[in-house]
Design an enzyme around this catalytic site. Structure first.
Site, short mmCIF file in Angstrom:
data_model
loop_
_atom_site.label_atom_id
_atom_site.label_comp_id
_atom_site.label_asym_id
_atom_site.label_seq_id
_atom_site.Cartn_x
_atom_site.Cartn_y
_atom_site.Cartn_z
N PHE A 11 -13.74 73.37 4.36
CA PHE A 11 -15.18 73.08 4.33
C PHE A 11 -15.37 71.60 4.03
O PHE A 11 -16.10 71.20 3.16
CB PHE A 11 -15.87 73.97 3.29
CG PHE A 11 -17.36 74.07 3.45
CD1 PHE A 11 -17.90 74.67 4.58
CD2 PHE A 11 -18.22 73.56 2.49
CE1 PHE A 11 -19.27 74.77 4.73
CE2 PHE A 11 -19.60 73.65 2.63
CZ PHE A 11 -20.12 74.25 3.76
N LYS A 125 -4.49 68.27 14.20
CA LYS A 125 -3.45 67.93 15.19
C LYS A 125 -2.05 68.28 14.71
O LYS A 125 -1.16 68.52 15.51
CB LYS A 125 -3.52 66.42 15.49
CG LYS A 125 -4.78 66.02 16.22
CD LYS A 125 -4.86 64.53 16.44
CE LYS A 125 -5.51 63.77 15.34
NZ LYS A 125 -6.91 64.03 15.05
N GLU A 209 -11.65 55.71 9.33
CA GLU A 209 -11.29 56.28 8.03
C GLU A 209 -11.13 55.14 7.03
O GLU A 209 -10.92 53.99 7.42
CB GLU A 209 -9.91 56.97 8.13
CG GLU A 209 -9.79 57.98 9.23
CD GLU A 209 -10.37 59.32 8.86
OE1 GLU A 209 -10.43 59.60 7.64
OE2 GLU A 209 -10.79 60.06 9.75
N ASP A 220 -2.63 57.91 16.09
CA ASP A 220 -3.58 58.97 16.47
C ASP A 220 -3.58 59.16 17.99
O ASP A 220 -3.56 60.28 18.50
CB ASP A 220 -4.98 58.60 15.96
CG ASP A 220 -6.00 59.67 16.29
OD1 ASP A 220 -5.97 60.74 15.65
OD2 ASP A 220 -6.81 59.47 17.23
N LYS A 224 -2.39 62.61 20.13
CA LYS A 224 -3.25 63.27 21.14
C LYS A 224 -2.56 63.28 22.50
O LYS A 224 -2.61 64.27 23.23
CB LYS A 224 -4.61 62.57 21.22
CG LYS A 224 -5.47 62.82 19.99
CD LYS A 224 -6.74 62.00 20.07
CE LYS A 224 -7.59 62.18 18.82
NZ LYS A 224 -8.55 61.07 18.64
N1 LIG Z 1 -13.62 64.04 11.17
C1 LIG Z 1 -13.62 64.10 12.51
O1 LIG Z 1 -14.49 63.52 13.20
C2 LIG Z 1 -12.58 64.93 13.22
C3 LIG Z 1 -12.64 65.09 14.62
C4 LIG Z 1 -11.70 65.92 15.24
C5 LIG Z 1 -10.72 66.54 14.49
N2 LIG Z 1 -10.65 66.34 13.14
C6 LIG Z 1 -9.62 67.04 12.38
O2 LIG Z 1 -10.24 68.13 11.68
C7 LIG Z 1 -9.51 68.41 10.49
C8 LIG Z 1 -10.48 68.50 9.32
O3 LIG Z 1 -11.03 67.21 9.12
P1 LIG Z 1 -12.09 66.94 7.95
O4 LIG Z 1 -12.53 65.53 8.15
O5 LIG Z 1 -13.12 68.01 7.94
O6 LIG Z 1 -11.13 67.11 6.65
P2 LIG Z 1 -11.54 67.08 5.13
O7 LIG Z 1 -12.95 66.54 4.99
O8 LIG Z 1 -10.45 66.43 4.39
O9 LIG Z 1 -11.60 68.65 4.68
C9 LIG Z 1 -10.47 69.43 4.54
C10 LIG Z 1 -10.86 70.81 3.97
O10 LIG Z 1 -9.66 71.60 3.92
C11 LIG Z 1 -9.60 72.27 2.67
N3 LIG Z 1 -8.20 72.55 2.32
C12 LIG Z 1 -7.18 71.66 2.13
N4 LIG Z 1 -6.04 72.32 1.84
C13 LIG Z 1 -6.34 73.63 1.85
C14 LIG Z 1 -5.60 74.83 1.63
N5 LIG Z 1 -4.29 74.78 1.33
N6 LIG Z 1 -6.24 76.02 1.73
C15 LIG Z 1 -7.55 76.09 2.04
N7 LIG Z 1 -8.31 74.99 2.27
C16 LIG Z 1 -7.72 73.79 2.16
C17 LIG Z 1 -10.26 71.33 1.70
O11 LIG Z 1 -10.62 72.09 0.56
P3 LIG Z 1 -11.41 71.44 -0.70
O12 LIG Z 1 -12.85 71.40 -0.26
O13 LIG Z 1 -11.17 72.45 -1.77
O14 LIG Z 1 -10.81 70.11 -0.96
C18 LIG Z 1 -11.43 70.82 2.56
O15 LIG Z 1 -12.51 71.73 2.47
C19 LIG Z 1 -8.49 67.26 10.32
O16 LIG Z 1 -7.22 67.72 10.68
C20 LIG Z 1 -8.98 66.19 11.28
O17 LIG Z 1 -7.92 65.41 11.80
C21 LIG Z 1 -11.57 65.57 12.49
#
Ligand SMILES: NC(=O)c1ccc[n+]([C@@H]2O[C@H](COP(=O)([O-])OP(=O)(O)OC[C@H]3O[C@@H](n4cnc5c(N)ncnc54)[C@H](OP(=O)(O)O)[C@@H]3O)[C@@H](O)[C@H]2O)c1
Length: 341
Positions: A11, A125, A209, A220, A224
């Site tokens: 989340f 990824k 980032e 990155d 991809k």
């Molecule tokens: N940001 C973008 O625009 C974008 C675009 C395409 C793809 N992505 C990909 O999408 C993925 C998520 O990105 P994000 O930016 O949303 O990441 P993020 O903000 O770091 O959120 C990661 C979430 O994963 C949870 N988490 C981590 N370890 C866990 C575990 N062992 N069990 C259960 N939950 C766990 C975290 O929990 P807590 O809340 O408890 O910390 C957090 O809610 C990444 O791999 C990223 O590369 C991102």
């Protein structure tokens, strides 16, 4: 109406955007696709929510990562295995940050869900880079879908086109601008802004980032490119097979020279076939005005597939942000369940 249970893993930025997209599109999903998505669980590293209909919670749309424990149905320490046992089978939406080398922690979760007959839509990824072919085989064996548009260009439907729209053709090469951050920086450099200033601007605007190393060093783009090449060619390239050069060694003089000549420098990921041998590379390239990706500026992305029977096919666009990634996850779920015609 076809009901489908959804379990959301993560989340953070993408997971939250996904719940907002679900809230915004609920009635369209019912009317247009005959699909009723029931968000049954949200899992984080601290625990999770488990309830009949999480989408009906009034504060969900505005909830931050820290707010989840205050929502109804929160259970500290709740894990994926508890949820997979309790909820009717549906789709796991994976939105975790994962390691590019090992694919963890997402890889283990995806494996467990596929083995228990759950479909998976993945945003990270790492699992694809580490074990993409194996995951696709596991999904086939289990008779479920494993989709990953969110991890391969997100709102740019590169994987869909490469796998489904070009089916029957042989992809003999591809060329892509696959990273919005580097493309934004190069576009600003083209306008005379120095690298450091362009990077700082990208960070200020939330495009890059806080640690932009993976983007500007070309990693990155390499990941991809690797994932797309593996799925489109059904190959098993490793990250170490990709020759990678980022944009940090480009001088302002090189960019200015290209601009004076009416050309542009772009960071291109390339799959080429030379004398029957396929090679993957990432490097800055000078594009002439007639090149299909010449107009891809700012945070936009683009990809050209070169095929034997359909010729070159180019896609441009796709939001490079969490909402675009969330929309790509939803698109994958509609592809699994929805009435598309
Ligand atoms: N940001 C973008 O625009 C974008 C675009 C395409 C793809 N992505 C990909 O999408 C993925 C998520 O990105 P994000 O930016 O949303 O990441 P993020 O903000 O770091 O959120 C990661 C979430 O994963 C949870 N988490 C981590 N370890 C866990 C575990 N062992 N069990 C259960 N939950 C766990 C975290 O929990 P807590 O809340 O408890 O910390 C957090 O809610 C990444 O791999 C990223 O590369 C991102």
């Amino acid at each position: 109406m076809r009901p489908a249970a959804v379990v959301l893993l993560g989340f953070g930025r993408v997971g939250r955007a996904f719940t907002r997209v679900l809230l915004d599109t609920r009635s369209r999903l019912r009317e247009r696709y005959g699909l009723q998505l029931k968000l049954r669980a949200i899992l984080t590293s601290r625990g999770g929510l488990l309830a009949e209909d999480i989408l009906s919670q009034p504060r969900l749309g505005e909830a931050s990562r820290e707010d989840v424990p205050a929502l109804s149905g929160w259970r500290p320490g709740l894990g994926l295995d508890d949820v997979l046992d309790k909820v009717e089978r549906g789709v796991l939406v994976e939105c975790l940050s994962s390691d590019l080398g090992t694919g963890e922690p997402a890889l283990g979760f995806i494996r467990r869900a596929l083995a228990r007959g759950w479909h998976v839509a993945a945003a990270s990824k790492g699992p694809l880079a580490a074990a993409g072919k194996n995951l696709m085989e596991s999904a086939r064996r289990a008779g479920v879908f494993f989709r990953f548009s969110g991890a391969t260009g997100a709102a740019l439907p590169a994987a869909d086109v490469g796998i489904r729209s070009l089916a029957g053709s042989q992809v003999i090469g591809l060329e892509g601008i696959l990273n919005g951050t580097t493309n934004f920086i190069l576009t600003r450099m083209q306008e005379g802004i120095p690298f450091e200033q362009a990077l700082a601007e990208a960070q200020r605007r939330g495009i890059a980032e806080s640690d932009p190393g993976r983007d500007v060093e070309g990693l990155d783009t390499a990941v991809k490119l690797l994932i797309l090449s593996n799925v489109v060619l059904e190959a098993d390239f490793k990250l170490s097979d990709v020759k990678v050069e980022g944009i940090t060694r480009l001088s302002p003089a090189q960019v200015a020279q290209a601009a004076r000549e009416g050309k542009k420098i772009k960071l291109l990921g390339r799959l080429e076939t030379k004398e029957g041998v396929q090679a993957l590379s990432v490097a800055p390239a000078v594009l002439e005005p007639g090149h299909p990706l010449f107009q891809v500026d700012g945070v936009e992305k683009g990809i050209t597939f070169f095929t034997d029977t359909m010729g070159p096919v180019t896609l441009i666009g796709g939001r490079s942000d969490p909402r675009g990634a969330a929309a790509a996850l939803l698109k994958d779920i509609i592809g699994m369940y929805g009435r598309l015609t």
